[in-house]
Enzyme design. Structure first.
Site, PDB file in Angstrom:
ATOM      1  N   HIS A   6       0.879  -1.204   0.014  1.00 10.55           N
ATOM      2  CA  HIS A   6       0.185   0.049   0.025  1.00 10.55           C
ATOM      3  C   HIS A   6       0.704   1.269  -0.030  1.00 10.55           C
ATOM      4  CE1 HIS A   6      -3.836   2.244   1.920  1.00 10.55           C
ATOM      5  NE2 HIS A   6      -3.098   2.934   1.063  1.00 10.55           N
ATOM      6  N   HIS A   8       1.782   4.936  -2.657  1.00 12.31           N
ATOM      7  CA  HIS A   8       1.186   5.874  -3.504  1.00 12.31           C
ATOM      8  C   HIS A   8       2.384   6.491  -4.361  1.00 12.31           C
ATOM      9  CE1 HIS A   8      -2.848   4.737  -2.235  1.00 12.31           C
ATOM     10  NE2 HIS A   8      -2.592   5.351  -0.928  1.00 12.31           N
ATOM     11  N   HIS A 181      -9.931   0.751  -2.295  1.00 13.45           N
ATOM     12  CA  HIS A 181      -9.558   2.106  -1.636  1.00 13.45           C
ATOM     13  C   HIS A 181     -10.211   3.088  -2.184  1.00 13.45           C
ATOM     14  CE1 HIS A 181      -7.136   5.380  -0.066  1.00 13.45           C
ATOM     15  NE2 HIS A 181      -6.005   4.573   0.139  1.00 13.45           N
ATOM     16  N   HIS A 226      -6.256  -0.095   5.074  1.00  9.74           N
ATOM     17  CA  HIS A 226      -6.522   0.245   6.390  1.00  9.74           C
ATOM     18  C   HIS A 226      -7.107  -0.660   7.396  1.00  9.74           C
ATOM     19  CE1 HIS A 226      -6.810   4.010   3.474  1.00  9.74           C
ATOM     20  NE2 HIS A 226      -5.672   3.986   4.081  1.00  9.74           N
ATOM     21  N   GLU A 285       1.540   2.980   3.499  1.00  9.06           N
ATOM     22  CA  GLU A 285       1.200   4.231   2.710  1.00  9.06           C
ATOM     23  C   GLU A 285       2.148   5.342   2.798  1.00  9.06           C
ATOM     24  OE1 GLU A 285      -3.273   5.531   3.257  1.00  9.06           O
ATOM     25  OE2 GLU A 285      -2.153   7.192   3.969  1.00  9.06           O
TER      26      GLU A 285
END
Length: 333
Positions: A6, A8, A181, A226, A285
């Site tokens: 996860h 980005h 997501h 999450h 993240e």
């Protein structure tokens, strides 16, 4: 080895200036993307960023010992509800192109997870053309699915609805996992996008395990971001369903996978105890919401690897499963 499922993308300011221009002219000037050099794209991963504690994307990964990260679009940037739909298509395609270029400029460090052009004005079948392109032509290893393409402006169909089946069909055909997501959120919704993520994940889990999706698509590989929203925390509310259905709710949950993108040891422990360490994949993240220093501990809030290390009952084998092995198996690395 730590594999982060996860993450980005990072991108130069010119990319987001182009997005602002698209929104301003609504496609009247065409969708030609900005000319972003390799040097500029590399710099976006190396330069400190004020939103992420004033260090760079790669510094965050190096500091946490993350050797491989799956990178997807920044969800809140995806503007799925904007019109006309060609804006969403143009922006999504160029977003995926930049992710692909990052995987080539940093070989072995990143793998791509595709964004889909989820305009509500397009059909899910139309979304899948970009899924096919990114996996078959660009080597992406998964896709990110926004459970609310309306971004809070209307009530979306639950993931158990057949509306979503064309996406599930192609995910199974290509044999790639999907990361659930949500994206942006705007009025009339009451919540900001960060809370919207959690609410959408909660509804997503509920809708999938109470529908026929996982029976109709037994090969579908789903990762809920999450830590599954609120479901693991509220699981006791659903356990009595076994008396009515004869099926354990915990067994239903274990048909899904969950990432570890939670920022407290207690929440991580609860997730692992509820669904099992074999269903949890490391996700941080980084860099993102948690990329700030906790004044109480001196750690980054998103130093999830340290929180996992702090779980004293977690054996070496189970810890290795969460940090690496589960991701290797699910993504066929």
């Amino acid at each position: 080895m730590i594999i982060d499922v996860h993450g980005h993308m990072s991108a130069p300011d010119a990319f987001y200036a182009w997005k602002a221009s698209l929104l301003s002219h609504r496609g009247a000037h065409g969708g030609k993307p900005p000319a972003i050099s390799d040097d500029a794209l590399v710099a976006a991963y190396h330069h400190p960023h004020p939103s992420f504690g004033d260090i760079s994307h790669l510094s965050h990964l190096d500091g946490a010992g993350i050797e491989l990260q799956m990178i997807s679009p920044r969800p809140f940037q995806m503007m799925h509800s904007e019109r006309p739909a060609k804006l969403v298509q143009w922006f999504t395609e160029e977003t995926n192109n930049l992710i692909h270029r990052a995987t080539e400029l940093f070989p072995g460090r990143f793998k791509g997870v595709a964004g889909l052009p989820q305009s509500p004005d397009l059909t899910p079948r139309e979304w899948t053309a970009e899924l096919r392109r990114t996996v078959t032509e660009l080597g992406f290893v998964g896709a990110m699915l926004n459970t609310d393409p309306h971004e809070g402006t209307e009530t979306p169909l639950a993931l158990g609805d057949r509306y979503w089946y064309p996406v599930y069909e192609v995910l199974c055909e290509l044999d790639v996992p999907v990361l659930l997501h949500a994206a942006g959120c705007k009025p009339p919704a009451r919540e900001p996008y960060s809370l919207h993520f959690i609410q959408e994940e909660t509804v997503a889990v509920w809708s999938l395990v109470n529908a026929n999706v996982l029976k109709d698509f037994p090969e579908l590989k789903v990762i809920v971001s999450h830590g599954g929203g609120a479901i693991p925390y509220q699981v006791g509310r659903f356990l009595p369903s076994v008396v009515r259905t004869g099926v354990s709710y915990l067994d239903k949950l274990r048909q899904l996978h969950f990432d570890s993108c939670l920022y407290t040891k207690d929440s991580l422990e609860l997730l692992m105890k509820v669904v099992g360490t074999d269903r949890v994949l490391f996700g941080s993240e980084k860099p993102g919401t948690g990329s700030q220093i906790d004044p109480a501990t001196g750690r980054w809030f998103d130093d999830i690897h340290l929180l996992i290390d702090d779980i004293d009952w977690l054996g070496d084998e189970c810890r290795a499963d969460v940090l690496e092995n589960n991701a290797r198996a699910l993504f066929r690395l």
